[in-house]
Design a protein around this motif. Structure first.
Motif, short mmCIF file in Angstrom:
data_model
loop_
_atom_site.label_atom_id
_atom_site.label_comp_id
_atom_site.label_asym_id
_atom_site.label_seq_id
_atom_site.Cartn_x
_atom_site.Cartn_y
_atom_site.Cartn_z
N THR A 224 23.14 -44.57 23.28
CA THR A 224 23.10 -43.64 24.41
C THR A 224 24.49 -43.55 25.07
N LEU A 252 19.76 -46.53 30.77
CA LEU A 252 18.54 -46.32 30.00
C LEU A 252 18.11 -47.67 29.47
N HIS A 256 12.86 -47.56 29.67
CA HIS A 256 13.12 -46.14 29.86
C HIS A 256 13.23 -45.42 28.54
N LEU A 257 13.97 -46.06 27.62
CA LEU A 257 14.20 -45.42 26.33
C LEU A 257 12.88 -45.22 25.59
N ARG A 259 10.07 -44.78 26.92
CA ARG A 259 9.39 -43.67 27.59
C ARG A 259 9.99 -42.33 27.15
N VAL A 260 11.33 -42.31 27.03
CA VAL A 260 12.02 -41.09 26.59
C VAL A 260 11.55 -40.72 25.18
N ILE A 264 9.52 -37.46 25.41
CA ILE A 264 10.49 -36.38 25.25
C ILE A 264 10.89 -36.17 23.78
N LEU A 287 19.48 -35.71 29.97
CA LEU A 287 18.35 -36.19 30.77
C LEU A 287 18.77 -36.58 32.17
N ILE A 289 17.37 -39.23 35.14
CA ILE A 289 16.37 -40.27 35.42
C ILE A 289 15.96 -40.10 36.87
N PRO A 294 12.13 -40.04 33.49
CA PRO A 294 13.17 -39.20 32.86
C PRO A 294 12.69 -37.76 32.65
N LYS A 295 13.58 -36.82 32.94
CA LYS A 295 13.26 -35.40 32.72
C LYS A 295 14.39 -34.75 31.95
N VAL A 296 14.06 -33.72 31.20
CA VAL A 296 15.09 -33.00 30.44
C VAL A 296 15.77 -31.99 31.36
#
Ligand code: AMP
Ligand code: GLY
Length: 443
Positions: A224, A252, A256-257, A259-260, A264, A287, A289, A294-296
């Motif tokens: 990342t 991340l 988190h990753l 979840r991504v 996503i 992304l 956070i 996390p959102k795109v």
């Protein structure tokens, strides 16, 4: 760091590689690709003045819009793999054309590139696949835009739908500024790219970049990274193409990753498959956070610049096999990019005035650069008739260093940066501030 790409030698005849593009990104790809001993030659079309300082690299002059000549030349050079760097040729369908002519290409077709070249399409894609992103409205006229802006309790982010060289996003602080931004787009400032406008809810949080190399069905993640989009220290000032980056980013976390990946990355690839889009290339997930996860923010159909320059030195010689496997739809799913024992950081040196107006043509003097774990990738440079290196763009060059922690990385980067001089040189002195204990670089 080593990549476990299964039986690499058996898969490949990868003597001649061609990279399309002229930035620091493409130079760093060339640098990582040439590390493999089976690669004999890396051609860059058009590349820049720094390309031929990289081993095995040669620039070729050819108009990529002249398809017949391009294909003739690629056949003549016996090109085994083509990597397309920038979004514009991808959006114009260059990968489709070259695949039809039986070349192996790393880069999505026009259908996949739509993730980047139409923001409204990408938003609808995310909506259909239930991928977390900010709320949005696609609007076709100024009247429609005004109505939505007026009804919104908060100022909205205003975006040009099509490609706009990174200049099509407005983040207004007031409704008046929102109206003005929408007006400027619908008045034709961005040509056809601005026929449609996307309005978005403004979200907050740190931004990170995630890259998935994709073979159409399977994917592998690169380390990342975090970019620094603003021009000035403390993340102030106008947005730029990127002033520096570091990799990997501890922002991340593993949790988190995961979840991504779950919310996503995999839903994106599944949705591409559902739409019969055979995506062979890199998907760049921009992304944010946020407090709710996390959102795109955006998809790109290419590597990020300067994230690519930052990540490439963490790749070992098998990197080129991953690109090849993606181009052939042959990732096994067993490939691994092991956790690096070094981290990497990049600082961009720009021309004074960038991202607004700036002058070019100043001589660049490069002194004694550390030979260990330190690279210079030219972004905007040219050679004059005497072979002297000149500035030729807003972002001029990237200095990239690796070491065991980010304090050491950036100490080295800033020390080496002192060896580079040109009139009006500008850079941020706090790149990596998120991960450095000590940001006193001694500058
Ligand atoms: P984009 O070209 O879509 O990545 O947007 C450029 C930059 O604008 C991003 O890196 C963000 O910093 C910011 N941005 C874009 N969309 C939003 C949003 N919905 N909310 C807050 N900031 C945004
Ligand atoms: N680093 C941001 C971009 O390549 O779009």
């Amino acid at each position: 760091m080593s990549i476990n790409a299964k039986s690499p030698k058996s898969s490949s005849k990868l003597k001649n590689i061609l990279i399309i593009g002229n930035g620091g990104r493409e130079n760093s790809l060339a640098w990582a690709i040439q590390k493999n001993e089976i690669v004999k030659k890396v051609y860059l079309v058009p590349g820049n003045a720094g390309s031929e300082r990289i081993k095995k690299c040669e620039r070729i002059k050819i108009d990529i819009n002249n398809k017949i000549k391009l294909v003739e030349k690629l056949n003549f050079l016996k090109i085994d793999l083509i990597v397309i760097g920038p979004e514009t040729p991808l959006a114009e369908g260059l990968a489709d054309l070259l695949r039809k002519k039986d070349f192996r290409v790393f880069g999505p077709g026009k259908d996949g590139a739509k993730l980047e070249y139409s923001k409204s399409w990408a938003k609808e894609f995310m909506h259909d696949a239930n991928i977390p992103t900010s709320k949005f409205w696609k609007v076709n006229s100024l009247e429609e835009a005004k109505k939505i802006i007026h009804l919104s309790p908060f100022p909205l982010v205003v975006k040009v739908d099509g490609l706009a060289s990174g200049k099509g996003v407005f983040i207004p602080d007031s409704k008046e500024e929102c109206f003005k931004a929408a007006e400027s787009i619908f008045n034709g400032k961005f040509g056809d790219s601005g026929n449609v406008v996307v309005l978005e809810e403004k979200i907050q949080g740190p931004e990170v970049s995630v890259f998935a190399l994709c073979d159409g069905e399977r994917y592998i993640l690169l380390p990342t990274a975090q970019d620094h989009k603003r021009l000035n220290e403390k993340d102030k000032g106008p947005n730029t193409g990127g002033m520096g980056a570091y990799s990997p980013t501890p922002l991340l976390t593993k949790k988190h990753l995961n979840r991504v990946i779950r919310e996503i990355i995999e839903p994106t690839i599944n949705e591409l498959n559902k739409r019969n889009i055979d995506y062979k290339g890199v998907i760049y997930f921009g992304l944010m956070i946020t407090k709710s996860g996390p959102k795109v923010i955006e998809y790109n159909c290419r590597f990020g610049d300067p994230e690519c320059q930052t990540i490439m030195p963490l790749m070992d010689q098998n990197f080129v096999f991953l690109l090849e496997k993606c181009s052939m739809g042959r990732l096994t799913g067993d490939e691994k990019i092991k956790t690096p024992d070094k981290v990497s950081g990049c600082v961009i040196a720009t021309s004074k005035g960038y991202p607004k107006e700036y002058k070019t043509g100043f001589q660049i003097k490069i002194g004694k650069i550390d030979p260990n774990d330190c690279q210079i990738f030219d972004s905007g440079t040219a050679l004059n008739e005497n072979g002297e290196l000149l500035t030729d763009g807003g972002r001029v060059l990237s200095i990239v260093c690796q070491d065991k922690d980010f304090d050491m990385v950036f100490k080295k980067a800033y020390r080496n940066l002192k060896e580079i001089n040109f009139e009006g040189i500008f850079f941020r002195s706090d790149i990596g501030h998120q991960v450095r204990k000590n940001i006193n670089t001694g500058i």
